[in-house]
Design an enzyme around this catalytic site. Structure first.
Site, mmCIF file in Angstrom:
data_model
loop_
_atom_site.group_PDB
_atom_site.id
_atom_site.type_symbol
_atom_site.label_atom_id
_atom_site.label_comp_id
_atom_site.label_asym_id
_atom_site.label_seq_id
_atom_site.Cartn_x
_atom_site.Cartn_y
_atom_site.Cartn_z
ATOM 1 N N SER A 189 -10.228 -0.502 6.898
ATOM 2 C CA SER A 189 -9.623 -0.285 5.582
ATOM 3 C C SER A 189 -8.909 -1.491 4.986
ATOM 4 O O SER A 189 -8.493 -1.444 3.831
ATOM 5 C CB SER A 189 -8.643 0.894 5.645
ATOM 6 O OG SER A 189 -9.340 2.104 5.790
ATOM 7 N N SER A 194 -9.750 1.971 2.703
ATOM 8 C CA SER A 194 -8.853 2.723 1.843
ATOM 9 C C SER A 194 -7.825 1.857 1.101
ATOM 10 O O SER A 194 -7.158 2.326 0.186
ATOM 11 C CB SER A 194 -8.103 3.768 2.687
ATOM 12 O OG SER A 194 -7.299 3.134 3.682
ATOM 13 N N LYS A 219 0.840 -1.202 0.000
ATOM 14 C CA LYS A 219 0.000 0.000 0.000
ATOM 15 C C LYS A 219 0.874 1.250 0.000
ATOM 16 O O LYS A 219 1.943 1.278 0.628
ATOM 17 C CB LYS A 219 -0.921 -0.025 1.228
ATOM 18 C CG LYS A 219 -1.997 1.059 1.236
ATOM 19 C CD LYS A 219 -2.912 0.896 2.442
ATOM 20 C CE LYS A 219 -3.982 1.971 2.498
ATOM 21 N NZ LYS A 219 -4.896 1.809 3.652
#
Length: 447
Positions: free
Chosen positions: A149, A125, A50
């Site tokens: 997330s 996210s 990420k």
């Protein structure tokens, strides 16, 4: 796609060939927009990362314009642990700006598509990581979970996503959103891979003052045949869609079938969770994002003077959702409102933690939905409040600092994946993975 367990057994040459094929496959599917960059460095098993986790010499931007041009000067602790275990960071994945969102629509790099339906969001996210694994463009990935997330995009993309107990995995090198809630965790094709990757990245770290002094491993002790007492929440799922309710019933029946004991429990109204979470998270975000001023690193917009440079840099560098949360955070911390909002939110947080403690006096795990619905279509959540409500079932876990894992269960009438989460008591990841593996094997979900 081969599993992480299988990939760890490949020779150096086999891995090199696999990685080259994987890179070509990703480049042939640019419309998904799961990856921002492909680096394909090192000779270990490739893991997607990420965009808020520091990888030395990579551009790391947390999905924001304000960090354009920033090159990470060091590795996050989880990256160092990966490298030591024979894994290599492969590419950085798309995300909501500064992890503030549930759809991966707020990224500076554009939206990521759901691999099961290009008209739907992948969740957020950590939507890029979830989409990459769900589309067969990554063996596994790292995400971060502040209020769901990891688990919510895992549910939307039909993969496994695990949030560890707060402090189990070092946050050193993670771009902070809300420091008392953030946790890095694995996103994988199956439960066993999640346990393997969790073992690799977890453990005490002197560089993180919130890191727990616990280093016990779980993957070599997985026991899906262990009988577990599991709480279900009949009142808690009333706000869920019919498809999610059917998946919940399917999971309960599967758990009963393999001999687990099912008991009913009750949680406090989730509206208190949402209020406590967004007050706490935005207050902490306001402080964490104060460092982004364009002076020390990242994108700078030169103004008429120093103060104007600060104003222009932050005004042009931050997106609308980030600005909204900074404003809310400043409001709840301001004089005259601190006691009315922030202090009450912390008292509510203690109540949330206490209710979980009482439930875990009598059970080993809790079965809960991850989201009220399946993945929504782009633009369907028209107001910020609608997006915040999509975190209904995940945020209390972060407020209490507990571990949880999303496991794919079934598909909706429209063919979209539905995941459910198991929640365990703090530091009881072993029971969490045992229960998840048992559920996964009985359900036998086929993506």
């Amino acid at each position: 796609m081969i599993t992480l367990k299988e990939a760890l057994k490949l020779s150096k040459d086999e891995l090199e060939n696999f990685k080259n094929d994987l890179k070509a496959k990703i480049e042939a599917n640019p419309e998904l927009n799961a990856y921002i960059d492909i680096y394909n460095i090192g000779d270990g098993v490739p893991i997607a990362i990420k965009d808020n986790i520091q990888v030395k010499d990579w551009s790391v931007t947390s999905g924001s314009n304000i960090l354009q041009g920033y090159i990470a000067p060091y590795n996050a602790t989880v990256i160092e642990k990966m490298l030591s275990a024979g894994l290599s960071p492969f590419g950085r994945t798309n995300m909501d700006e500064f992890a503030m969102g549930s759809t991966t629509e707020s990224s500076f790099y554009g939206k990521t598509l759901n691999p099961h339906n290009k008209d739907c969001v992948p969740g957020g996210s950590s939507g890029g990581s979830a989409a990459a694994v769900g589309a067969g463009l990554a063996i596994a990935a790292l995400g971060s979970d502040t209020g769901g997330s990891i688990r919510q995009p895992a549910s939307f993309c039909g993969i496994v996503g695990m949030k560890p107990t707060y402090g189990r995995v070092s946050r050193y090198g993670l771009g902070a959103y809300a420091s008392s809630l953030d946790q890095i965790g694995p996103m994988t094709q199956n439960v066993e891979d999640a346990a393997i990757l969790y073992d690799i990245i977890s453990g005490h770290d002197e560089k993180d003052s919130t890191s727990a002094h616990k280093n016990d491993k779980v993957s070599d002790k997985l026991n899906p045949n262990r009988k577990i007492r599991i709480a279900v929440l009949p009142k808690h799922i009333q706000n869920a869609s019919e498809d999610v309710k059917k998946a919940y019933e399917l999971a309960i029946n599967a758990l009963k079938k393999v001999g687990h004991e099912i008991v009913e429990a009750e949680l406090m109204d989730a509206k208190f969770d949402i209020s406590a979470y967004y007050i706490t998270a935005t207050a902490e975000a306001t402080t964490n994002l104060a460092r982004y001023d364009g002076i020390r690193y990242g994108n700078r917009v030169v103004g008429k003077d120093l103060n104007d440079t600060f104003v222009q840099t932050r005004s042009q560098g931050f997106g609308d959702e980030v600005k909204r949360r900074i404003l809310l955070g400043n409001f709840v911390l301001s004089s005259g409102y601190y006691e009315a909002y922030y202090v009450k939110a912390q008292k509510t947080r203690h109540l949330i933690k206490d209710q979980y403690s009482k439930i875990f006096e009598n059970v080993d795990l809790i079965l809960s939905p991850v989201a009220p619905t399946t993945a929504n279509k782009f633009g369907e959540l028209s107001t910020p409040m609608e997006m915040y409500l999509s975190d209904l079932y995940t945020i209390s876990v972060n407020l209490a600092g507990l571990p949880a894992i999303s496991v794919p269960i079934s598909k909706s009438s429209e063919g979209m994946p539905i995941g459910l989460q198991l929640i365990a008591n703090a530091y009881d990841e072993q029971t969490l993975f045992d229960g998840a593996l048992s559920l996964e094997r009985e359900i036998n979900y086929n993506a």
